[in-house]
Design a protein around this motif. Sequence first.
Motif, PDB file in Angstrom:
ATOM      1  N   UNK A 108       0.855  -1.197   0.000  1.00 43.09           N
ATOM      2  CA  UNK A 108       0.000   0.000   0.000  1.00 43.09           C
ATOM      3  C   UNK A 108       0.888   1.243   0.000  1.00 43.09           C
ATOM      4  N   UNK A 109       0.277   2.373  -0.331  1.00 44.97           N
ATOM      5  CA  UNK A 109       1.037   3.627  -0.333  1.00 44.97           C
ATOM      6  C   UNK A 109       1.599   3.934   1.056  1.00 44.97           C
ATOM      7  N   UNK A 110       0.815   3.582   2.091  1.00 47.38           N
ATOM      8  CA  UNK A 110       1.275   3.821   3.474  1.00 47.38           C
ATOM      9  C   UNK A 110       2.505   2.969   3.772  1.00 47.38           C
ATOM     10  N   UNK A 111       2.424   1.695   3.420  1.00 44.38           N
ATOM     11  CA  UNK A 111       3.589   0.817   3.647  1.00 44.38           C
ATOM     12  C   UNK A 111       4.799   1.327   2.863  1.00 44.38           C
ATOM     13  N   UNK A 112       4.518   1.774   1.644  1.00 42.79           N
ATOM     14  CA  UNK A 112       5.611   2.203   0.769  1.00 42.79           C
ATOM     15  C   UNK A 112       6.342   3.398   1.360  1.00 42.79           C
ATOM     16  N   UNK A 113       5.571   4.284   1.984  1.00 46.17           N
ATOM     17  CA  UNK A 113       6.171   5.471   2.583  1.00 46.17           C
ATOM     18  C   UNK A 113       7.159   5.076   3.689  1.00 46.17           C
ATOM     19  N   UNK A 114       6.895   3.936   4.328  1.00 42.52           N
ATOM     20  CA  UNK A 114       7.759   3.499   5.434  1.00 42.52           C
ATOM     21  C   UNK A 114       8.816   2.502   4.963  1.00 42.52           C
ATOM     22  N   UNK A 115       9.059   2.481   3.633  1.00 41.81           N
ATOM     23  CA  UNK A 115       9.902   1.418   3.088  1.00 41.81           C
ATOM     24  C   UNK A 115      11.340   1.448   3.598  1.00 41.81           C
ATOM     25  N   UNK A 116      11.816   2.608   4.050  1.00 36.27           N
ATOM     26  CA  UNK A 116      13.190   2.687   4.525  1.00 36.27           C
ATOM     27  C   UNK A 116      13.311   2.413   6.027  1.00 36.27           C
TER      28      UNK A 116
END
Length: 296
Positions: A108-116
């Motif tokens: 999800x976009x939310x997960x992606x934002x926390x990818x680092x």
Amino acid sequence: MNQKINQEFPHEISLYIKREDLLHPIISGNKFRKLKYNLEEAKKQNKKVLLTFGGAFSNHIVAVSAAGKEFGFHAIGIIRGDELSNKIAENPSLLKAQQLGMQFEFVTREQYRLKDSYEFMESLSNKYGDFYIIPEGGTNEWAIKGCEEILTESDFEFDYICCAVGTGGTISGLINSSDSNQKIIGFSSLKGDFLQNDIAKFANKQNWSVNCDYHFGGYGKVTDELIDFINTFNLNHKIPLDPIYTGKMMFGVFDLIAKGYFPKQSKILTIHTGGLQGIAGMNNLLQKKGKTTIVI
Ligand SMILES: *Cc1c(COP(=O)(O)O)cnc(C)c1O
């Protein structure tokens, strides 16, 4: 290869384009440069798997999948947007990457934002084991080293070097290998000037600036005017430009020439950083909206 744009410009300006789009049939332009030393490093570290990140129409995702296939790595792509998982067939970029052997994980976009974040990285390690990580857009120290090979000494004759800017890796390499008398101008393909700090971090000179006036509404956004420009440019010069990066950059250069931004008799070199694989995906979107598409 530098190609002259045969057209009369005001103020006796001459314009050239470096055809980096012709470097490799799939790994186009700057993505080839950015991957070169990363692949060497991955080999040196004995990694078998490349893991990277990207959006739906990412040139970088396609480039990493092609590099994986050509150089013997398994490639994993963490893709932004979980709604895409059952739409691969309609997405030319993802379909291409899949055909080249890339394994996807849609988040999800939310997960992606926390990818680092540490937690996300740990979950990836648990799932996929050992891998060589390439950041989103491919920009890291190795990428910049590769992009330092775009310019050669014979390019020192140009007064201006112009390129499209996404994450800022490519322009950083250009700056580092430029002569300090040359001016490097980046054309941002996205809204916002947060890029400048990233470039300053990697660049070894101050002979550069980023123009933020030609993003056409933001990353991946286009207008009828931009599409018309790309089609006219191709018709006149037989050089295709992509709608996300190089089309916007070239539009900006033409506009600045018309506005008298460049001094008389300036010699300008633009960099064709590739990205042509993105045209098919953009054309699908344009067609759905009943708009003019890009002619290839
Ligand atoms: C990725 C890309 C860029 C942006 O390069 P950065 O190094 O991220 O600034 C420019 N042009 C094309 C065609 C690209 O695919």
